[in-house]
Structure formats: C-alpha cells, structure tokens
Design a protein around this motif. Structure first.
Motif, PDB file in Angstrom:
ATOM      1  N   PRO A 159       0.831  -1.216   0.000  1.00 21.32           N
ATOM      2  CA  PRO A 159       0.000   0.000   0.000  1.00 21.32           C
ATOM      3  C   PRO A 159       0.860   1.259   0.000  1.00 21.32           C
ATOM      4  O   PRO A 159       1.895   1.329   0.654  1.00 21.32           O
ATOM      5  N   LEU A 160       0.393   2.247  -0.758  1.00 23.07           N
ATOM      6  CA  LEU A 160       1.068   3.535  -0.850  1.00 23.07           C
ATOM      7  C   LEU A 160       0.234   4.571  -0.108  1.00 23.07           C
ATOM      8  O   LEU A 160      -0.950   4.760  -0.415  1.00 23.07           O
ATOM      9  N   GLN A 161       0.829   5.243   0.849  1.00 20.29           N
ATOM     10  CA  GLN A 161       0.131   6.260   1.632  1.00 20.29           C
ATOM     11  C   GLN A 161       0.287   7.614   0.939  1.00 20.29           C
ATOM     12  O   GLN A 161       1.378   8.148   0.828  1.00 20.29           O
ATOM     13  N   THR A 162      -0.838   8.154   0.452  1.00 21.60           N
ATOM     14  CA  THR A 162      -0.855   9.439  -0.221  1.00 21.60           C
ATOM     15  C   THR A 162      -1.641  10.446   0.614  1.00 21.60           C
ATOM     16  O   THR A 162      -2.222  10.111   1.642  1.00 21.60           O
ATOM     17  N   THR A 163      -1.685  11.681   0.128  1.00 22.90           N
ATOM     18  CA  THR A 163      -2.453  12.710   0.828  1.00 22.90           C
ATOM     19  C   THR A 163      -3.953  12.445   0.758  1.00 22.90           C
ATOM     20  O   THR A 163      -4.717  12.910   1.613  1.00 22.90           O
ATOM     21  N   ALA A 164      -4.395  11.696  -0.260  1.00 23.22           N
ATOM     22  CA  ALA A 164      -5.814  11.370  -0.406  1.00 23.22           C
ATOM     23  C   ALA A 164      -6.195  10.080   0.298  1.00 23.22           C
ATOM     24  O   ALA A 164      -7.365   9.690   0.270  1.00 23.22           O
ATOM     25  N   GLY A 165      -5.261   9.387   0.899  1.00 22.87           N
ATOM     26  CA  GLY A 165      -5.545   8.129   1.578  1.00 22.87           C
ATOM     27  C   GLY A 165      -4.640   7.020   1.088  1.00 22.87           C
ATOM     28  O   GLY A 165      -3.649   7.259   0.370  1.00 22.87           O
ATOM     29  N   SER A 166      -4.960   5.817   1.472  1.00 18.26           N
ATOM     30  CA  SER A 166      -4.146   4.652   1.113  1.00 18.26           C
ATOM     31  C   SER A 166      -4.530   4.152  -0.271  1.00 18.26           C
ATOM     32  O   SER A 166      -5.705   3.968  -0.587  1.00 18.26           O
ATOM     33  N   LEU A 167      -3.531   3.912  -1.102  1.00 15.38           N
ATOM     34  CA  LEU A 167      -3.721   3.365  -2.446  1.00 15.38           C
ATOM     35  C   LEU A 167      -3.221   1.924  -2.423  1.00 15.38           C
ATOM     36  O   LEU A 167      -2.016   1.681  -2.298  1.00 15.38           O
ATOM     37  N   GLY A 215     -16.942   0.873  -3.758  1.00 13.24           N
ATOM     38  CA  GLY A 215     -16.936   1.890  -2.723  1.00 13.24           C
ATOM     39  C   GLY A 215     -17.677   1.384  -1.501  1.00 13.24           C
ATOM     40  O   GLY A 215     -18.356   0.347  -1.530  1.00 13.24           O
ATOM     41  N   THR A 216     -17.548   2.103  -0.424  1.00 17.49           N
ATOM     42  CA  THR A 216     -18.218   1.718   0.811  1.00 17.49           C
ATOM     43  C   THR A 216     -19.731   1.829   0.638  1.00 17.49           C
ATOM     44  O   THR A 216     -20.237   2.786   0.061  1.00 17.49           O
ATOM     45  N   ASP A 217     -20.435   0.798   1.140  1.00 21.72           N
ATOM     46  CA  ASP A 217     -21.905   0.744   1.086  1.00 21.72           C
ATOM     47  C   ASP A 217     -22.425   0.762  -0.355  1.00 21.72           C
ATOM     48  O   ASP A 217     -23.473   1.347  -0.655  1.00 21.72           O
ATOM     49  N   THR A 218     -21.704   0.121  -1.259  1.00 21.18           N
ATOM     50  CA  THR A 218     -22.160  -0.024  -2.644  1.00 21.18           C
ATOM     51  C   THR A 218     -22.213  -1.501  -2.992  1.00 21.18           C
ATOM     52  O   THR A 218     -21.580  -2.344  -2.330  1.00 21.18           O
ATOM     53  N   SER A 277     -26.131  -0.489  -6.939  1.00 21.68           N
ATOM     54  CA  SER A 277     -26.209   0.763  -6.189  1.00 21.68           C
ATOM     55  C   SER A 277     -24.808   1.312  -6.033  1.00 21.68           C
ATOM     56  O   SER A 277     -24.000   0.798  -5.265  1.00 21.68           O
ATOM     57  N   VAL A 278     -24.500   2.340  -6.816  1.00 25.01           N
ATOM     58  CA  VAL A 278     -23.188   2.978  -6.774  1.00 25.01           C
ATOM     59  C   VAL A 278     -23.393   4.488  -6.702  1.00 25.01           C
ATOM     60  O   VAL A 278     -24.425   5.016  -7.129  1.00 25.01           O
ATOM     61  N   GLY A 279     -22.421   5.156  -6.161  1.00 25.51           N
ATOM     62  CA  GLY A 279     -22.477   6.604  -6.084  1.00 25.51           C
ATOM     63  C   GLY A 279     -21.600   7.231  -7.141  1.00 25.51           C
ATOM     64  O   GLY A 279     -21.438   6.705  -8.251  1.00 25.51           O
ATOM     65  N   ALA A 280     -21.016   8.369  -6.818  1.00 20.86           N
ATOM     66  CA  ALA A 280     -20.109   9.045  -7.735  1.00 20.86           C
ATOM     67  C   ALA A 280     -18.826   8.225  -7.885  1.00 20.86           C
ATOM     68  O   ALA A 280     -18.237   7.777  -6.899  1.00 20.86           O
ATOM     69  N   LEU A 281     -18.397   8.019  -9.127  1.00 23.28           N
ATOM     70  CA  LEU A 281     -17.239   7.194  -9.416  1.00 23.28           C
ATOM     71  C   LEU A 281     -16.115   8.044  -9.980  1.00 23.28           C
ATOM     72  O   LEU A 281     -16.366   9.064 -10.644  1.00 23.28           O
ATOM     73  N   PRO A 282     -14.882   7.659  -9.743  1.00 24.79           N
ATOM     74  CA  PRO A 282     -13.758   8.389 -10.346  1.00 24.79           C
ATOM     75  C   PRO A 282     -13.722   8.169 -11.857  1.00 24.79           C
ATOM     76  O   PRO A 282     -14.292   7.209 -12.384  1.00 24.79           O
ATOM     77  N   ALA A 283     -13.060   9.076 -12.556  1.00 22.49           N
ATOM     78  CA  ALA A 283     -12.971   9.002 -14.017  1.00 22.49           C
ATOM     79  C   ALA A 283     -11.921   7.974 -14.417  1.00 22.49           C
ATOM     80  O   ALA A 283     -10.826   8.308 -14.879  1.00 22.49           O
ATOM     81  N   SER A 315      -7.778  -9.219  -6.168  1.00 25.17           N
ATOM     82  CA  SER A 315      -8.281  -8.205  -7.094  1.00 25.17           C
ATOM     83  C   SER A 315      -8.830  -6.978  -6.396  1.00 25.17           C
ATOM     84  O   SER A 315      -9.093  -5.969  -7.049  1.00 25.17           O
ATOM     85  N   GLY A 316      -9.050  -7.025  -5.091  1.00 29.87           N
ATOM     86  CA  GLY A 316      -9.626  -5.899  -4.358  1.00 29.87           C
ATOM     87  C   GLY A 316      -8.567  -5.000  -3.764  1.00 29.87           C
ATOM     88  O   GLY A 316      -7.361  -5.282  -3.805  1.00 29.87           O
ATOM     89  N   GLY A 317      -9.032  -3.897  -3.205  1.00 27.97           N
ATOM     90  CA  GLY A 317      -8.120  -2.950  -2.585  1.00 27.97           C
ATOM     91  C   GLY A 317      -8.803  -1.622  -2.345  1.00 27.97           C
ATOM     92  O   GLY A 317     -10.036  -1.550  -2.225  1.00 27.97           O
ATOM     93  N   SER A 318      -8.018  -0.581  -2.297  1.00 32.45           N
ATOM     94  CA  SER A 318      -8.544   0.763  -2.043  1.00 32.45           C
ATOM     95  C   SER A 318      -7.960   1.736  -3.049  1.00 32.45           C
ATOM     96  O   SER A 318      -6.837   1.570  -3.522  1.00 32.45           O
ATOM     97  N   LEU A 319      -8.734   2.749  -3.361  1.00 37.54           N
ATOM     98  CA  LEU A 319      -8.297   3.826  -4.252  1.00 37.54           C
ATOM     99  C   LEU A 319      -8.233   5.153  -3.516  1.00 37.54           C
ATOM    100  O   LEU A 319      -8.481   6.211  -4.102  1.00 37.54           O
ATOM    101  N   GLY A 320      -7.918   5.122  -2.260  1.00 39.66           N
ATOM    102  CA  GLY A 320      -7.841   6.324  -1.445  1.00 39.66           C
ATOM    103  C   GLY A 320      -8.662   6.170  -0.188  1.00 39.66           C
ATOM    104  O   GLY A 320      -9.099   5.066   0.172  1.00 39.66           O
ATOM    105  N   GLY A 321      -8.879   7.257   0.472  1.00 42.02           N
ATOM    106  CA  GLY A 321      -9.670   7.219   1.687  1.00 42.02           C
ATOM    107  C   GLY A 321     -11.143   7.475   1.416  1.00 42.02           C
ATOM    108  O   GLY A 321     -11.593   7.605   0.277  1.00 42.02           O
ATOM    109  N   GLY A 322     -11.928   7.516   2.464  1.00 37.22           N
ATOM    110  CA  GLY A 322     -13.354   7.800   2.327  1.00 37.22           C
ATOM    111  C   GLY A 322     -14.112   6.630   1.745  1.00 37.22           C
ATOM    112  O   GLY A 322     -13.873   5.469   2.071  1.00 37.22           O
ATOM    113  N   ARG A 323     -15.018   6.929   0.844  1.00 36.11           N
ATOM    114  CA  ARG A 323     -15.898   5.899   0.296  1.00 36.11           C
ATOM    115  C   ARG A 323     -15.200   4.974  -0.687  1.00 36.11           C
ATOM    116  O   ARG A 323     -15.721   3.910  -1.022  1.00 36.11           O
ATOM    117  N   LEU A 324     -14.030   5.344  -1.187  1.00 31.57           N
ATOM    118  CA  LEU A 324     -13.295   4.487  -2.123  1.00 31.57           C
ATOM    119  C   LEU A 324     -12.306   3.574  -1.414  1.00 31.57           C
ATOM    120  O   LEU A 324     -11.405   3.028  -2.049  1.00 31.57           O
TER     121      LEU A 324
END
Length: 428
Positions: free
Chosen positions: A100-108, A290-293, A301-307, A383-392
């Motif tokens: 995992p890479l720790q960035t300003t936006a969270g863990s990648l 994302g969380t709760d999706t 049921s998905v919310g706003a997604l990154p581009a 295949s899973g992981g995180s794309l930052g903090g928060g809901r992702l």
C-alpha cells in the motif's frame, strides 16, 4: 639381396606394426584428478550469488515496463524529470506487489494483477535458473528446492525494502518493513514453483498423489479457468458496450497522445481485476466499488465514481430479460469440467479394458468444488483494494462469499456433468 621379385609381390607383415600395443593388453585409463574433499565443483555457482543475481534480474524485468508506462506522459509532455519518472515506476512496481502507498488522499492499495502475474512469472524463472546454477537440477530433493526458494525470497525482499526507501524519499509514504515482507511473500512461493519443477520434486509429488485427489485438483483448475474465461468475455463485452464513455474519460485527461496511451496501458494492467469482478458478478455475490455499494445481478447501487476508463463498463441496473441467461454460465462451466473429467477417465479405462466405478468418478468431481472455491477466493482477494480514503476505501468482491458460492455451484455442476457423461456413454 632381397628375395622379392617383381613377379612375387611383398607379403604383408603378419606381426603387429612397430610401436603397436601387444594384443590382449588394455589401454590404461586416463587419469582424472579427484576433487578435493569439501571442494565444490567449478560448474556450480555459490547459492547467495546465484540467488542475488536472479532476484535482481527478476526485479528489473518486472520494473522496467512499469517505468516505461508511467513515465511516458511525463517525459513526452515535459511534465516531470527523469528521476520523477523512475520514482513513479518504483511506486507502481511496489503497488503491483500489493504494497500500500500512503498518499495525501488516503491509502492506495488496488494492485494491478497483470503486473503481479508478470512478477510471479519472473520469480518462477528465477527459481529455475538458481536451481540449475547450484547443480540441483533433477535431484528430487525438497530441501534443495526450499533452500533455493528462501534464498531468492530473501534477495527479493531486500530489493523491495530498497525500493520503499527510494519511493518514501520522493513524497509517498511506504513502510520498508511492509514492502520487505510482501516481497518475501511473493518471492518464496514464486521461486519455489520453479525450483520444485526443475528439481523433479513436482513430478514425484504428482506420482505419489492419490488418483482421486489428482483428478479433483485438475478438474477444479479447469473449472476455475473456464469461469475466469467467461468473466473476461463478459467484462470485455461490457467495456466495449461502454466504449464511448471510456473514450471520453481518457480524452478528459488532456495529457496528449503519449499520456492517453499511458492511461490506456494502465487500464489494461487492471484487466485481470475486472475479470475477477466479472466472475464474482456471474456467480452472484457481485462486488463493491466503494463503501456501502453493491454491483450484483439483482442490485446495482453505486455513487459518484472516479474518471477511470475501466469503470465505464459497470452495469446500469439489475439484470432482467435475456440477461438472466448469464446466470447459467457458472453451471455450464462446472458441467463442462465434469464432462472433461468423465471423458478422460472413460478413455483411460477403455484402453485398459477396465470399468470406471461411480466412486472413482464422483469423488474427483465433488473435490473440484472446494478446489475452484479456493482458487476463485484467492483471485477475488487479490483483485480488491482501495483507491484512497473515504468511500473508495473498499473496492472488489468479498473473497469468502465468492469461495462459498463457487464451491457449491462447481461441486454440484461437476458431479452432474460427470454422472450424465458416464450414463450416456454406457447407454450407447
């Protein structure tokens, strides 16, 4: 004066020629100096040297493609320096191993599985080369195979720690200890696979394995490959259907032709991840973006997604109509694996003029379920992981749900396929 005249030619000599060895006397054997006690043959390389060189070569051949892809946009558009491109390649290389890479936006922590597969393959080849270099080829020694694997794993772990130090100095926060442990977890099993095959231990284990267990492992692997192939086809069809949205996402980055090519290659590196998500979607548990999706056949049921171009193929809603036929794909894959198992056993029995009993057929078919469940569960977890903090912070399928459903579906389907094949064959 000689008694030989022109009318009487000279008779050949009956005795041995001059300097010839008398008959019946063996030629002395060539003297070969015996090796000194405790001295290694010159053709063998020291284990630390061979393992270090092989680990370094495996690291270079898996890191250079990442650096070329990630540094393409920076170098072409003058958006960064050469050192920045190298650090970006190291960061992507660490991420490909699951560090995992720790960035300003969270863990990648969403690892591109295409890069992970490349690293495993290069480590397997490293195990093969080191086994040959130390003279353990064909020895059939599990101890030597394990020694080679541990040596390569230690060298690979040191390289991972050095890469973490270099990336941490460039702004990202990476734990060298985590990197070392993760690289060791990659290096030891990868090199062990190559060492077991080169030493011949793998063939010995396969020969000593019970026939039912061996057939069950093979059938489970076939079922997993069939289901992953179906998932790859479904994912490719979904991305092709949403190709316009994916093109718009790539064009929105405005990084030039080279940058857009780099983004496309990065998306292709995550294609195995999409295959695992699609296979879990076909099985039923689905996956999260994302969380709760939730993205399942019965609910989307998905919310706003990154581009991200890879997310352009997500389904718009629950499956209905003819799309429900996709739910039968896992069952058909399981029945095909059972059919292949029955055909192989029946063909072997026909050559030996023997009869295939029901236990010898149904037991491997039933064992295929847990084997496929374990393989697909590991695939889903990787295949899973995180794309930052928060809901992702949560992306990917649930490994336990995928393993449980795959065990049930593949086990039942393989038993049905094998039993039907044997019954139809006997009827004919």
């Amino acid at each position: 004066m000689s008694r030989v005249t022109p009318d009487q030619p000279r008779r050949p000599a009956t005795g041995p020629p001059a300097g010839a060895r008398p008959p019946g006397r063996a030629r002395p054997a060539a003297r070969v100096p015996a090796p000194r006690s405790g001295e290694e043959p010159r053709s063998r390389a020291p284990l630390p040297v061979a393992a270090g060189v092989a680990a370094l070569w495996a690291a270079l051949t898996s890191w250079l493609p990442v650096s070329a892809v990630l540094g393409l946009a920076q170098l072409s558009e003058d958006a960064g320096s050469f050192g920045g491109a190298l650090r970006a390649g190291l960061a992507g290389w660490l991420l490909g191993h699951g560090v995992p890479l720790q960035t300003t936006a969270g863990s990648l922590g969403l690892a591109p599985l295409a890069l992970s597969a490349l690293a495993v393959w290069r480590l397997t080849r490293a195990g093969v080369h080191v086994t040959r270099a130390v003279g353990a080829r064909g020895t059939g020694s599990p101890r030597q195979a394990l020694t080679v694997a541990v040596a390569v794993g230690i060298g690979y772990a040191l390289l991972g720690a050095l890469a973490a130090f270099a990336v941490d100095a460039g702004g990202l926060r990476v734990s060298p200890l985590t990197a070392a442990l993760t690289f060791a977890a990659f290096g030891v099993p990868g090199a062990l696979a190559g060492a077991l095959r080169t030493t011949g231990v793998w063939a010995l284990l396969a020969a000593r394995c019970a026939p039912a267990l061996r057939d069950g492992l093979r059938t489970g692997l076939v079922a997993a490959l069939l289901l992953c192939g179906a998932g790859a086809g479904a994912a490719g069809l979904a991305v092709a259907t949403g190709g316009g949205d994916a093109a718009d996402m790539i064009g929105a980055y405005r990084t030039g032709v080279a940058g857009q090519a780099g983004i496309t290659l990065v998306s292709l590196a995550y294609a195995p991840n999409a295959t695992a998500w699609s296979a879990s979607y076909l099985l039923g548990p689905g996956f999260a973006v994302g969380t709760d999706t939730a993205v399942r056949t019965s609910e989307v049921s998905v919310g706003a997604l990154p581009a991200v171009p890879l997310l352009a193929g997500l389904p718009r809603g629950p499956m209905d109509g003819l799309g429900g036929a996709l739910l039968a794909v896992p069952v058909l894959a399981a029945m095909a694996a059972g059919w292949l198992l029955a055909r192989r056993l029946l063909r072997a029995a026909a050559e030996e003029r023997a009869e295939v009993g029901w236990p010898a057929l149904l037991l491997p078919a039933a064992l295929a379920g847990p084997v496929t469940g374990a393989l697909l569960g590991l695939f889903a977890a990787a295949s899973g992981g995180s794309l930052g903090g928060g809901r992702l912070a949560e992306i990917g399928p649930s490994p336990w749900a995928v393993a449980a459903v795959a065990t049930l579906v593949i086990g039942v389907g393989a038993v049905l396929g094998a039993a039907a094949t044997r019954t139809l064959t006997r009827t004919r």
